[in-house]
Design a protein around this motif. Sequence first.
Motif, mmCIF file in Angstrom:
data_model
loop_
_atom_site.group_PDB
_atom_site.id
_atom_site.type_symbol
_atom_site.label_atom_id
_atom_site.label_comp_id
_atom_site.label_asym_id
_atom_site.label_seq_id
_atom_site.Cartn_x
_atom_site.Cartn_y
_atom_site.Cartn_z
ATOM 1 N N VAL A 173 0.879 -1.166 0.000
ATOM 2 C CA VAL A 173 0.000 0.000 0.000
ATOM 3 C C VAL A 173 0.917 1.216 0.000
ATOM 4 O O VAL A 173 1.776 1.353 0.879
ATOM 5 N N ALA A 182 -2.388 0.371 -4.524
ATOM 6 C CA ALA A 182 -2.268 -1.005 -4.053
ATOM 7 C C ALA A 182 -1.532 -1.785 -5.129
ATOM 8 O O ALA A 182 -1.903 -1.719 -6.300
ATOM 9 N N ILE A 194 -9.426 -5.200 -2.205
ATOM 10 C CA ILE A 194 -10.016 -3.863 -2.239
ATOM 11 C C ILE A 194 -11.398 -3.926 -1.602
ATOM 12 O O ILE A 194 -12.180 -4.842 -1.881
ATOM 13 N N ILE A 203 -7.966 -0.698 1.286
ATOM 14 C CA ILE A 203 -7.035 -1.730 0.830
ATOM 15 C C ILE A 203 -6.634 -2.552 2.050
ATOM 16 O O ILE A 203 -6.325 -1.989 3.112
ATOM 17 N N VAL A 221 -6.820 -7.580 -5.511
ATOM 18 C CA VAL A 221 -5.847 -6.979 -6.412
ATOM 19 C C VAL A 221 -5.215 -8.122 -7.198
ATOM 20 O O VAL A 221 -4.815 -9.135 -6.624
#
Length: 471
Positions: A173, A182, A194, A203, A221
Amino acid sequence: MFFDQITDKPKEECGVFGIYSHKEDVALTTYLGLFALQHRGQESTGIVVSDGVNVDIKRGMGLVTEVFRDGLPELPGHMAIGHVRYSTTGASLAINIQPLKVCYAGGNLSLSHNGNLTNAKKIREKLAQEGAVFQTSVDTEVIITLIARSRGATIEDKIAEAMRELTGAFSLVIMTDDKMFAVRDSYGYRPLCIGKLDTGYIISSETCALDAIGAAFVRDVLPGEVVVISSDQQEFTSYFFTPPREKLARCVFEYIYFARPDSVIDGQCVYQSRVAMGRQLAKENARIQADIVVSVPDSGTPAAIGYSLESGIPFLEGLIKNRYMGRTFIQPEQKKRANSVRMKLSAVKSLVEGKRVIMVDDSIVRGTTSGKIVRLLKDAGATEVHMCVSSPPVTYPCFYGIDTSVRKELIAATHTEQEICEYIGADSLHYISMAGLRQVFATKRAENMCYACFTGEYPETTDCNNKNIFE
């Protein structure tokens, strides 16, 4: 390498969290998110808050509740990132606490990292020769330095250029003065997801933190993806810093032990995965005659329940965990250290006395604790103890953010299954098979998992350059 000295389990790696919202108390939300991720790191924690110009940071050694006992960062910002840590690369020192924060030509830059870079030393040496100055011993500083020194035209270009320099595991992050990012490595070793609040984006390393703050899960992600959040309400954007790989390498130990059982990682529920491992264990060991199934709490419990459901042998809480014995338990003398398992666990004599017991645990790493737990049950009157393990033998070290020791300290790397059984004093010992473990992930393409700690087949061959780790 680091272990929980009482349970002989490898330490969790790290947990990362971030929030972008003009309506929420971002510092408090990050605190709550980190508290939900505490299982991923209990050594240190930190939070960085930004209002787009100013940055406030608070970090410290200890648990989330300890570090922030006297309050959170006071800046009323609209972005925050946080981190909980166990050291994998870099010593357990206050200077190595994350998130890391620097001020460079483009403004403020903060970063939280979960994972372990396999080429950090090489990059660090190269950067140092070029004049870079390092304040910490963590590989995370290599990442933030690469981004800050990149000549990319935009921050997006800088991040992409830096990521292409890295090998190994990294779920990140990143926070600048106006955006949050992210990032997940191209193999997808470590989880990252997410979430969405009514007034912002989240995140997180795991979905359990989304549940804790009332955020809705949006999606994971993707490996090799950079997600860009620059608004509360507008849809986030994303790009890939590298072409997608045909074969991924998600860490199987996240499902076996590390992740919280109520999390969902890459579409697969951790709890259900562990129950399925227990069911598979029961199928593979149907000849064992026993009266009850017990677990080594808490991580072995879902697999024990699965074993019970499949075998029809009743599951009972034959071992009770002392939940007030945390990381600060003092063990000043060897004699007291030797009794630490009895301080952490106790057998329920009325349940196990005179019984043939199947004891289910998620893994055996060094074998130093399993024998003590077997002895607990036998001292309580169990007539037989059959140990069943919901992972295959751990025979190789991990390079991707888990402390599993040098190979010579892994008992399964130097002893046969029968020798381990005799060492721990069990009447029989049974590991889940590799084929059985793969079957648990059949619907999620089992070949997209990293099994290197069991097979020695590393996704990136450069990891094996450090030969002394195998000695």
